[in-house]
Design an enzyme around this catalytic site. Structure first.
Site, PDB file in Angstrom:
ATOM      1  N   MET A 175      -2.571 -12.302   0.187  1.00 24.02           N
ATOM      2  CA  MET A 175      -1.869 -13.071  -0.831  1.00 24.02           C
ATOM      3  C   MET A 175      -1.623 -12.231  -2.075  1.00 24.02           C
ATOM      4  O   MET A 175      -0.572 -12.335  -2.718  1.00 24.02           O
ATOM      5  CB  MET A 175      -2.665 -14.329  -1.182  1.00 24.02           C
ATOM      6  N   LYS A 176      -2.584 -11.377  -2.414  1.00 26.03           N
ATOM      7  CA  LYS A 176      -2.403 -10.506  -3.578  1.00 26.03           C
ATOM      8  C   LYS A 176      -1.205  -9.581  -3.390  1.00 26.03           C
ATOM      9  O   LYS A 176      -0.433  -9.352  -4.327  1.00 26.03           O
ATOM     10  CB  LYS A 176      -3.676  -9.688  -3.803  1.00 26.03           C
ATOM     11  N   LEU A 177      -1.028  -9.053  -2.188  1.00 20.19           N
ATOM     12  CA  LEU A 177       0.124  -8.193  -1.950  1.00 20.19           C
ATOM     13  C   LEU A 177       1.432  -8.977  -2.057  1.00 20.19           C
ATOM     14  O   LEU A 177       2.425  -8.468  -2.607  1.00 20.19           O
ATOM     15  CB  LEU A 177       0.014  -7.524  -0.586  1.00 20.19           C
TER      16      LEU A 177
END
Length: 300
Positions: A175-177
């Site tokens: 999700m961070k990417l």
């Protein structure tokens, strides 16, 4: 919290980690830190009650939960697998919280290795900036099982204002990417839009008077424009080289699922261009200056 609270170790007290570690101390968590390149944050934390470990092994033996806030997967892997590292020295039942922006495939491999030693790896990457790290209001995307999340949520709550349990191990980094695809994409888009406007006679201040307060305004836009309009070097302290690293991870994640991502590749190339120009240590909003220079103009 009770007197049986988990002992916290923190590796990586840099731009983000310093503020996070200070919040842990101020909110009553017993903290051990280890020095790296810059001693000033360590000395500040020790003056506030932290213990300084002599080595990663020493820190591991003194901790139940260890935070990692380092550059990327290679550094995380070295800290976990290396001689005198976390895998060798943490006790079964310990938790490693990787708050770095890491490659999800590396995260899953490390989690499996640590599980064999009875150690849990949590991916909990960050959103926002060092300003929010010191304020204790970072965003955090967490990947782990529900039981582990219940255990670590109060710890993360010491330095995060928004905590989202995204899913299982690896999902936080995935999700961070995706989140960084949006933010780095905006940076590339703003840079080209500002330079195009400048080239056709619309300077940044007039550009901003249209966008600010409208539907295309956002918190990211405002920090980006704080550099463009005010030349505030601390507006968004995230380097272009880190942006390139993240966009390369995004590309690898898309490749792993067979997805064509032409916009992602274009964003990566914008950051690669800036780094190739020797601007890797500049911060993200300064991408606009690189684009301007390459197009024979400047933003003023």
């Amino acid at each position: 919290m009770t007197d049986t609270r988990d002992r916290i170790g923190f590796i990586g007290v840099g731009l983000m980690g310093h503020g996070m570690a200070r919040n842990l101390l101020e909110k009553g968590w017993p903290l051990t830190v280890v020095a790296h390149r810059n001693r000033a944050p360590v000395e500040d934390l020790v003056s506030r009650g932290a213990r300084e470990a002599r080595s990663v092994a020493d820190l591991a033996k003194a901790s139940d939960i260890v935070h990692l806030c380092v550059t990327a997967s290679p550094q995380v892997e070295a800290l976990v697998r290396g001689p005198g590292g976390l895998k060798e020295n943490l006790a079964p039942g310990s938790v490693v919280i990787d708050t770095s922006t890491s490659d999800p495939s590396s995260t899953l491999a490390l989690a499996a290795e640590l599980a064999e030693a009875g150690i849990i790896l949590v991916d909990a990457p960050l959103g926002r900036t060092p300003k929010e790290a010191f304020a204790g209001t970072l965003d955090c995307m967490v990947g782990c099982d529900a039981q582990t999340f219940r255990r670590i949520e109060p710890v993360i709550g010491a330095w995060a204002g928004k905590i989202v349990h995204v899913g299982g191990t690896g999902d936080g980094h995935k999700m961070k990417l995706v989140n960084n695809f949006l933010s780095m994409g905006y940076a590339a888009l703003y840079s080209e839009a500002l330079v195009l406007a400048q080239k056709v006679g619309i300077p940044p201040a007039r550009f901003d008077s249209v966008v600010r307060g409208g539907r295309m305004d956002s918190g990211f836009y405002q920090t980006f424009m704080k550099w463009v309009l005010e030349r505030d070097p601390d507006a968004h302290r995230f380097s272009l080289s880190n942006g390139l690293k993240d966009t390369r991870y995004i590309e690898a994640m898309a490749d792993s699922v067979g997805m064509a991502n032409p916009i992602g590749n274009a964003v990566k190339n914008a950051f690669a261009m800036a780094v190739a120009q020797g601007r890797g240590d500049d911060y993200v909003p300064m991408l606009s200056d690189v684009v301007a220079e390459l197009n024979g103009t400047r933003l003023d």
